[in-house]
Design an enzyme around this catalytic site. Structure first.
Site, short mmCIF file in Angstrom:
data_model
loop_
_atom_site.label_atom_id
_atom_site.label_comp_id
_atom_site.label_asym_id
_atom_site.label_seq_id
_atom_site.Cartn_x
_atom_site.Cartn_y
_atom_site.Cartn_z
N LYS A 35 0.89 -1.23 -0.12
CA LYS A 35 0.11 0.05 -0.02
C LYS A 35 0.94 1.41 -0.07
CE LYS A 35 -0.55 -0.27 4.90
NZ LYS A 35 -0.87 0.62 5.78
N TYR A 260 18.33 29.58 5.21
CA TYR A 260 17.23 30.25 5.38
C TYR A 260 17.09 30.61 6.99
CZ TYR A 260 14.90 29.76 0.74
OH TYR A 260 14.91 29.65 -0.32
#
Ligand SMILES: Cc1ncc(COP(=O)(O)O)c(C=O)c1O
Length: 364
Positions: A35, A260
């Protein structure tokens, strides 16, 4: 000529891990759970590799099962959450999808359907996880109804799912097994049924739960579901190498900041390598300063914030780092569990959330 960020998928390792599950429970059959795009590894490729070995595959929903059929997978496919609407029963019967039956509404949808052939059903009982499954006291009645219906194949499987099998000494696993076995002893309708309890952690560490059908998922992809070493889990082989390359190397002076927000400040004159992999590639944004990165055969540490397309690594103490140096973000040299730990999550999440952007290359 292309961005070097990619996921190398070793299908031999995948098959090795499936065989390990079978070896640990030699009297059981194992559904190969593929899955969520085979936990990020590519469900079609994983299913094709495992189909010759496994009697059936397991997915979460009918859309995932239909994708496998469209790709030519012919083996039965168990829908681990069963149907989401009544019309799915007909599709399941036509396509030979096996249905996990989770509640009395699903029972009604199955017996009321007009089918060309009966469906194979697994009845899930809630033994303590309290997420899905019939209450133990509902099982006898539901089995009577299902067994009496022409829409249901003979040989229903009785199943349950563990909440905490990955915590080896957590008493809830034994409590769930006791609950299941009490039900088997008390419920007339369940006495002749084959059983399925074990996910990866239970296959590896709880032999009492093996029974007739296993449902290995995570272990197939080669990482341990446990936080401490475990004798069987230590035999798993990582399937995914998440790799990239250095795309820039620069010296910075002590006191300068990286990335950042300038969240990391160099305590000494340093060399910073920039790697082409970021949260847009599935690398976790919450991985902090110090997260290990394997560069050119050596371990270095992430510094500064993870960007969408890049990370920055302190390579001051490493030799020979240059543009093009190979990098492993996780894989055979750097267990994905370590990165998950550093990011405050679990490897299940890192793997299943990997987007399509890192090209998957399959080694078979
Ligand atoms: C019902 C069921 N069985 C088996 C599995 C496979 O579990 P694991 O990936 O821990 O092996 C899952 C996964 O969530 C599941 O929901």
């Amino acid at each position: 000529m292309s961005r070097p960020c990619r996921a190398l998928i070793d299908l031999n390792a995948l098959r090795h891990n499936y065989r390990l599950a079978c070896e640990l429970a030699p009297d059981a059959q194992a559904i190969a759970v593929v899955k969520a795009n085979a936990y990020g590894h590519g469900s079609v490729a994983a299913a094709k590799a495992l189909e010759p070995l496994a009697p059936a595959l397991g997915v979460a929903c009918i859309e995932e099962a239909l994708e496998l059929r469209a790709a030519g997978i012919a083996k039965p496919i168990l829908l681990l959450e069963g149907i989401f609407s009544a019309d799915e029963v007909n599709v399941a019967a036509t396509e030979n999808f096996w249905l996990m039956v989770e509640n009395l509404e699903q029972v009604q949808h199955i017996i009321n359907a007009k089918l060309v052939n009966p469906v194979h059903c697994w009845l899930k009982v809630d033994t303590g996880m309290h997420r899905l499954g019939l209450l133990p006291e509902q099982v006898d009645g539901a089995l009577s109804i299902l067994k009496a219906s022409d829409n249901v194949q003979q040989g229903i499987i009785l199943a349950s799912h563990f909440s905490s099998a990955d915590e080896i000494n957590n008493p809830s696993t034994n409590a769930q097994i006791e609950c299941f076995d009490t039900l088997l002893a008390d419920c007339e309708q369940s006495k002749d049924l084959a059983q399925s309890l074990s996910n990866s952690a239970a296959i590896l560490a709880h032999p009492r739960a093996h029974r007739q059908w296993l449902r290995p998922g995570f272990m197939l992809y080669g990482a341990s579901p446990f936080t401490t070493p475990q004798i069987n889990a230590d035999r798993l082989l990582p399937v995914m190498d998440f790799v990239s390359e250095v795309i820039s190397v620069r010296p910075i002076a002590a006191g300068e900041r990286v990335g950042y927000g300038g969240k990391w400040q160099a305590g000494r004159d340093s060399i910073i390598a920039t790697i082409a992999a970021g949260y847009g590639d599935g690398y976790p944004r919450h991985a902090g300063n110090g997260t290990p990165v394997f560069i050119n055969g050596q371990e270095a540490h992430l510094v500064g914030r993870v960007s969408m397309d890049m990370i920055t690594v302190d390579v001051t103490d490493l030799a020979g780092i240059e543009i093009g140096s190979p990098v492993e973000l996780w894989g055979k040299n750097l267990c994905v569990n370590r990165i998950a730990n550093a990011a405050g999550t679990i490897a299940y999440e890192l793997l299943t959330r990997m987007p399509a952007r890192p090209v998957r290359s399959y080694l078979s």
